[in-house]
Design a protein around this motif. Structure first.
Motif, PDB file in Angstrom:
ATOM      1  N   VAL A 159       0.853  -1.178   0.000  1.00 37.61           N
ATOM      2  CA  VAL A 159       0.000   0.000   0.000  1.00 37.61           C
ATOM      3  C   VAL A 159       0.891   1.231   0.000  1.00 37.61           C
ATOM      4  CG1 VAL A 159      -1.878   1.222   1.160  1.00 37.61           C
ATOM      5  CG2 VAL A 159      -1.722  -1.276   1.329  1.00 37.61           C
ATOM      6  N   ALA A 160       0.796   2.030  -1.055  1.00 37.88           N
ATOM      7  CA  ALA A 160       1.600   3.252  -1.174  1.00 37.88           C
ATOM      8  C   ALA A 160       0.696   4.445  -0.895  1.00 37.88           C
ATOM      9  CB  ALA A 160       2.200   3.355  -2.580  1.00 37.88           C
ATOM     10  N   LEU A 161       0.951   5.150   0.209  1.00 41.02           N
ATOM     11  CA  LEU A 161       0.111   6.303   0.513  1.00 41.02           C
ATOM     12  C   LEU A 161       0.498   7.479  -0.363  1.00 41.02           C
ATOM     13  CD1 LEU A 161      -0.775   4.576   2.980  1.00 41.02           C
ATOM     14  CD2 LEU A 161      -1.156   6.766   4.128  1.00 41.02           C
ATOM     15  N   SER A 162      -0.386   7.778  -1.283  1.00 42.50           N
ATOM     16  CA  SER A 162      -0.248   8.947  -2.131  1.00 42.50           C
ATOM     17  C   SER A 162      -1.053  10.078  -1.488  1.00 42.50           C
ATOM     18  CB  SER A 162      -0.712   8.621  -3.551  1.00 42.50           C
ATOM     19  OG  SER A 162      -0.555   9.719  -4.413  1.00 42.50           O
ATOM     20  N   SER A 163      -1.615  10.962  -2.296  1.00 36.63           N
ATOM     21  CA  SER A 163      -2.346  12.105  -1.759  1.00 36.63           C
ATOM     22  C   SER A 163      -3.021  12.852  -2.895  1.00 36.63           C
ATOM     23  CB  SER A 163      -1.373  13.044  -1.038  1.00 36.63           C
ATOM     24  OG  SER A 163      -1.959  14.308  -0.793  1.00 36.63           O
ATOM     25  N   ALA A 164      -4.068  13.591  -2.560  1.00 33.82           N
ATOM     26  CA  ALA A 164      -4.628  14.519  -3.536  1.00 33.82           C
ATOM     27  C   ALA A 164      -3.590  15.554  -3.944  1.00 33.82           C
ATOM     28  CB  ALA A 164      -5.857  15.207  -2.962  1.00 33.82           C
ATOM     29  N   GLY A 165      -2.521  15.658  -3.161  1.00 39.20           N
ATOM     30  CA  GLY A 165      -1.416  16.530  -3.538  1.00 39.20           C
ATOM     31  C   GLY A 165      -0.790  16.170  -4.863  1.00 39.20           C
ATOM     32  N   HIS A 166      -1.045  14.942  -5.354  1.00 41.93           N
ATOM     33  CA  HIS A 166      -0.466  14.575  -6.651  1.00 41.93           C
ATOM     34  C   HIS A 166      -1.045  15.426  -7.780  1.00 41.93           C
ATOM     35  CE1 HIS A 166      -4.148  12.187  -7.601  1.00 41.93           C
ATOM     36  NE2 HIS A 166      -3.732  12.269  -8.842  1.00 41.93           N
ATOM     37  N   HIS A 167      -2.190  16.068  -7.539  1.00 39.37           N
ATOM     38  CA  HIS A 167      -2.766  16.973  -8.544  1.00 39.37           C
ATOM     39  C   HIS A 167      -1.863  18.178  -8.774  1.00 39.37           C
ATOM     40  CE1 HIS A 167      -7.084  15.450  -8.779  1.00 39.37           C
ATOM     41  NE2 HIS A 167      -6.544  14.691  -7.832  1.00 39.37           N
ATOM     42  N   THR A 168      -1.010  18.486  -7.815  1.00 42.38           N
ATOM     43  CA  THR A 168      -0.161  19.680  -7.895  1.00 42.38           C
ATOM     44  C   THR A 168       0.968  19.529  -8.897  1.00 42.38           C
ATOM     45  OG1 THR A 168      -0.614  20.035  -5.546  1.00 42.38           O
ATOM     46  CG2 THR A 168       1.198  21.289  -6.503  1.00 42.38           C
ATOM     47  N   ALA A 169       1.436  18.305  -9.100  1.00 41.50           N
ATOM     48  CA  ALA A 169       2.616  18.129  -9.961  1.00 41.50           C
ATOM     49  C   ALA A 169       2.734  16.688 -10.425  1.00 41.50           C
ATOM     50  CB  ALA A 169       3.888  18.515  -9.207  1.00 41.50           C
ATOM     51  N   GLY A 170       3.160  16.529 -11.680  1.00 39.37           N
ATOM     52  CA  GLY A 170       3.535  15.222 -12.180  1.00 39.37           C
ATOM     53  C   GLY A 170       4.995  14.944 -11.854  1.00 39.37           C
ATOM     54  N   ILE A 171       5.600  14.084 -12.628  1.00 39.00           N
ATOM     55  CA  ILE A 171       7.001  13.718 -12.428  1.00 39.00           C
ATOM     56  C   ILE A 171       7.862  14.423 -13.474  1.00 39.00           C
ATOM     57  CG2 ILE A 171       8.657  11.820 -12.728  1.00 39.00           C
ATOM     58  CD1 ILE A 171       7.416  11.556 -10.113  1.00 39.00           C
ATOM     59  N   ASP A 172       8.876  15.132 -13.021  1.00 43.10           N
ATOM     60  CA  ASP A 172       9.864  15.695 -13.942  1.00 43.10           C
ATOM     61  C   ASP A 172      11.078  14.778 -13.913  1.00 43.10           C
ATOM     62  OD1 ASP A 172      11.779  17.108 -15.350  1.00 43.10           O
ATOM     63  OD2 ASP A 172      11.195  19.052 -14.531  1.00 43.10           O
ATOM     64  N   TYR A 183      12.873  25.650  -6.526  1.00 50.96           N
ATOM     65  CA  TYR A 183      12.220  24.762  -5.568  1.00 50.96           C
ATOM     66  C   TYR A 183      10.899  25.368  -5.109  1.00 50.96           C
ATOM     67  CZ  TYR A 183      11.232  22.004  -1.410  1.00 50.96           C
ATOM     68  OH  TYR A 183      10.625  21.202  -0.487  1.00 50.96           O
ATOM     69  N   ASP A 184       9.866  24.551  -5.111  1.00 51.41           N
ATOM     70  CA  ASP A 184       8.569  24.929  -4.564  1.00 51.41           C
ATOM     71  C   ASP A 184       8.118  23.786  -3.666  1.00 51.41           C
ATOM     72  OD1 ASP A 184       5.494  24.663  -4.577  1.00 51.41           O
ATOM     73  OD2 ASP A 184       5.782  26.707  -5.322  1.00 51.41           O
ATOM     74  N   PRO A 185       7.820  24.044  -2.393  1.00 52.86           N
ATOM     75  CA  PRO A 185       7.512  22.937  -1.473  1.00 52.86           C
ATOM     76  C   PRO A 185       6.287  22.126  -1.878  1.00 52.86           C
ATOM     77  CG  PRO A 185       7.091  25.073  -0.438  1.00 52.86           C
ATOM     78  CD  PRO A 185       7.840  25.342  -1.692  1.00 52.86           C
ATOM     79  N   TRP A 186       5.296  22.772  -2.469  1.00 53.61           N
ATOM     80  CA  TRP A 186       4.086  22.051  -2.853  1.00 53.61           C
ATOM     81  C   TRP A 186       4.281  21.273  -4.154  1.00 53.61           C
ATOM     82  CZ3 TRP A 186       0.823  20.874   0.646  1.00 53.61           C
ATOM     83  CH2 TRP A 186       0.603  21.729   1.734  1.00 53.61           C
ATOM     84  N   VAL A 187       5.056  21.820  -5.064  1.00 50.59           N
ATOM     85  CA  VAL A 187       5.365  21.074  -6.284  1.00 50.59           C
ATOM     86  C   VAL A 187       6.203  19.840  -5.930  1.00 50.59           C
ATOM     87  CG1 VAL A 187       6.588  21.140  -8.496  1.00 50.59           C
ATOM     88  CG2 VAL A 187       5.156  23.063  -7.803  1.00 50.59           C
TER      89      VAL A 187
END
Length: 320
Positions: A159-172, A183-187
């Motif tokens: 079980v990998a705990l993700s978050s609705a925070g994933h809406h903020t950024a994909g993977i670079d 750097y942006d803490p939320w990104v």
């Protein structure tokens, strides 16, 4: 492939999900299992008979939680082991010290919206803790998970705990560590949470034939120590607390936040299911622009990105 739903919802607690389910003999590792959602997850699992290892950065906190669990559930099997996910040596020591099968690994621990901090390797802290540490832990325990599946005849679960925070950024994938972009803490947090979901996709693709499946979980909004890096003013500005510091409307209790984790970890309703993203005790719907932070974005389930991230993560963890 039909969407998975259950009789449960956002208000369900972890104990309600596991009511009537006997987990005796199940060996479960919960990272960050001593506080917040992790502690509620551990309590529900122990209450259903599982043998739980609290993998924690602060063993003294873990022992306090373990003591409460043993007091609440006489005869409970609870163990505390040290684990600092941002420290490769700590992750390797945990893996090296593990013996026997494991049935479930719940990657619950994490950090959120930290100032720009880096590990000794120069890795951005949120990515290193939330994703890389769990990647190293679970890949290191692959043989133990396979043994768990062989022992029970059922799929071992991650079980990998993700978050609705994933809406903020994909993977670079060209700048995972913010070496070229500001750097942006939320990104950075969003990137790490997208990475958690992608890990579940690729782990299932690679390991399903071994009897190992992985899924991502958004526990919901819960006011816990995870928000410790936010000032009161910042928490007010993004709408997660009231002026008096109480949680905003729509926030869950830790016991409600743990419900989706234990559903994916132990419920027969999702037996053999892998590579999916769950929230509010059901498989998430695809995200849409008219419902911010609800559902799962396609980049969090993209198989090509998942494979590339896995290879990049292996390469980073293998560097000296």
């Amino acid at each position: 492939m039909s969407r998975i739903t259950t009789p449960f919802d956002a208000t369900t607690t972890a104990a309600e999900v596991l009511r009537g389910i006997d987990l005796t003999g199940l060996r479960v590792i919960v990272t960050g299992g001593a506080a917040g959602v992790g502690a509620a997850t551990s309590a529900a699992l122990v209450g259903a008979g599982a043998s739980v290892v609290l993998a924690v950065r602060r063993p003294e906190q873990g022992e306090r939680t373990a003591g409460r669990l043993r007091a609440d559930v006489p005869g409970a099997s609870v163990e505390v082991r040290p684990l600092d996910l941002a420290d490769r040596a700590s992750v390797r020591a945990f893996v090296a010290g593990w013996t026997g099968p494991v049935d479930v690994v719940i990657g619950n621990a994490g950090v959120m919206a930290t100032p720009e901090l880096r590990t000794p390797e120069g890795w951005e802290l949120q990515f290193a803790t939330n994703h890389l540490g769990h990647h190293g832990l679970v890949t290191g325990l692959r043989d133990a998970l396979r043994a768990g599946a062989d022992r029970t005849g059922r799929a071992a679960r991650v079980v990998a705990l993700s978050s609705a925070g994933h809406h903020t950024a994909g993977i670079d994938l060209d700048d995972l560590m913010f070496e070229r972009r500001p750097y942006d803490p939320w990104v950075a947090y969003g990137q790490s949470k997208t990475a958690n979901a992608l890990f579940a996709v690729e782990a299932t693709r690679r390991w399903a034939a071994d009897g190992i499946v992985a899924n991502a979980v958004h526990p919901g909004g819960i006011l816990t120590d995870l928000s410790r890096h936010l000032s009161h003013e910042q928490a007010l500005a993004i709408g997660i607390v009231h002026e008096d510091g109480s949680p905003a409307e729509g926030f869950k209790t830790p016991e409600q936040g743990a419900a989706t984790s234990v559903l994916v970890a132990a419920s027969p309703l999702v037996e053999g299911v892998g590579g999916r993203y769950f929230e509010d005790c059901a498989e998430a719907v695809p995200a849409s622009d008219d419902r911010p932070l609800v559902g799962v974005r396609p980049e969090a389930l993209d198989p090509e990105s998942a494979e590339r991230l896995w290879d990049a993560s292996d390469a980073l963890l293998a560097t000296r």
